[in-house]
Design an enzyme around this catalytic site. Structure first.
Site, PDB file in Angstrom:
ATOM      1  N   ASP A  82       0.638  -0.358  -5.864  1.00 13.96           N
ATOM      2  CA  ASP A  82       1.797  -0.674  -6.709  1.00 13.96           C
ATOM      3  C   ASP A  82       1.341  -0.991  -8.147  1.00 13.96           C
ATOM      4  OD1 ASP A  82       4.513  -1.210  -7.072  1.00 13.96           O
ATOM      5  OD2 ASP A  82       4.324  -3.330  -6.523  1.00 13.96           O
ATOM      6  N   GLY A 209      11.921  -4.724  -8.228  1.00 19.09           N
ATOM      7  CA  GLY A 209      12.554  -6.033  -8.428  1.00 19.09           C
ATOM      8  C   GLY A 209      13.633  -6.339  -7.407  1.00 19.09           C
ATOM      9  N   ASN A 230      11.817  -1.750  -3.655  1.00 19.18           N
ATOM     10  CA  ASN A 230      10.653  -2.641  -3.593  1.00 19.18           C
ATOM     11  C   ASN A 230      11.053  -4.111  -3.486  1.00 19.18           C
ATOM     12  OD1 ASN A 230       9.257  -0.320  -4.136  1.00 19.18           O
ATOM     13  ND2 ASN A 230       8.360  -1.028  -6.070  1.00 19.18           N
ATOM     14  N   VAL A 231      10.412  -4.799  -2.544  1.00 17.10           N
ATOM     15  CA  VAL A 231      10.619  -6.243  -2.429  1.00 17.10           C
ATOM     16  C   VAL A 231       9.245  -6.903  -2.317  1.00 17.10           C
ATOM     17  CG1 VAL A 231      11.721  -8.097  -1.121  1.00 17.10           C
ATOM     18  CG2 VAL A 231      12.784  -5.832  -1.164  1.00 17.10           C
TER      19      VAL A 231
END
Ligand code: 13P
Length: 285
Positions: A82, A209, A230-231
């Site tokens: 990431d 986010g 995405n978390v």
């Protein structure tokens, strides 16, 4: 099944109106908990590592561990680097068996973002590894990524076709109103902008986010064509909350670490299962 690329794991998300969760891991317990949660739902999953996490766990140990879990649980797992800015680390991850990397040159001017991203795509694709890149700048802070409010910039839909075509990327992160980290106020997602982007490109889109985004907003994004969500921050908190609770509840005489860590795995599994329900990826493995 086992390890798959980002391109493969996202390929029918838009058509079938679901998104695959990209979840940031930090250690053995949370990654196994996440993959276990996904397996219970027969859902594909993207396990994401920051550059700092790769250095913390160690590259070979990390790839071997996730590959082993993907085989054990027999669901599609994408191992994704990431927000990478370090080209040497990207090359090392691609060579070691990551199935996806994100090159984040979003702070550079448009033409430079294209040139850097394109060079990563050329390298990664020769190894069969997918590439995600970002257009626009997401606000907030996470690990080594920090963008002040004054510097954040939404993705301009008109820039998207040229960026996707010239770079050859497999997924595009868009800035449409979310931010990394905990929100100070509820995020305001720019849905008309998202609609304009989905109309102008077939490239799978990524929402960064995810912590603190209301459920209804997630569902709307997915219906509109968001492919990956995405978390990160929320999972760190779920992890440490479960650990603190175990420390508080177990007797002082307990010295085996496993009773402290098992609730961490389960907390991560539960968190991922709840997100899978919202993202609609149950049964898509
Ligand atoms: P959050 O930490 O805000 O959930 O964002 C995660 C993310 O976008 C990782 O790239």
């Amino acid at each position: 099944m086992g390890m798959v690329t980002l391109r493969e794991i996202l390929k029918d998300t838009r058509e079938k109106h679901y998104a695959v969760g990209g979840f940031n891991m930090n250690s053995y317990e949370d990654s196994e908990g996440m993959i276990m949660g996904a397996a219970r739902k027969r859902s594909p999953i993207i396990i994401m590592t920051s550059m700092a996490c790769v250095r913390y766990v160690g590259l070979k140990a990390l790839v071997g561990m996730i590959r082993g879990m993907a085989d054990t649980y027999n669901i599609p797992v994408c191992l994704h680097l990431d927000h990478a800015t370090d080209l040497d680390l990207i090359k090392a991850c691609v060579g070691a068996g990551f199935t996806s990397v994100m090159i984040d040159a979003s702070k550079k001017p448009f033409e430079e973002n294209i040139a850097i991203t394109k060079s990563v795509v050329e390298f990664a694709h020769t190894y069969g590894c997918s590439v995600e890149a970002e257009l626009g700048k997401l606000g907030g802070r996470e690990e080594n990524v920090e963008v002040a409010d004054a510097d954040k910039a939404y993705t301009n839909p008109e820039d998207v076709p040229q960026f996707v075509e010239e770079t050859g990327i497999d997924a595009l992160a868009v800035a449409i109103g979310t931010a990394h980290g905990f929100y100070k106020a509820e995020p305001k997602i720019d849905f008309p902008r998202l609609e304009a982007i989905t109309k102008i490109t077939d490239c799978p889109l990524v929402l960064h986010g995810g912590t603190g985004v209301p459920e209804a907003d997630f569902r709307r994004c997915v219906q509109m064509g968001m492919s990956k969500i995405n978390v990160g921050t929320q999972l760190k908190k779920d992890y440490t909350d479960a650990l603190k609770k175990a420390v508080h509840e177990l007797p002082d005489s307990e010295y085996d670490p496993r009773p402290f860590m098992r609730p961490v795995k389960e907390a991560c599994a539960q968190a991922i299962m709840a997100k899978i329900d919202i993202f609609g990826s149950e049964g898509m493995a």
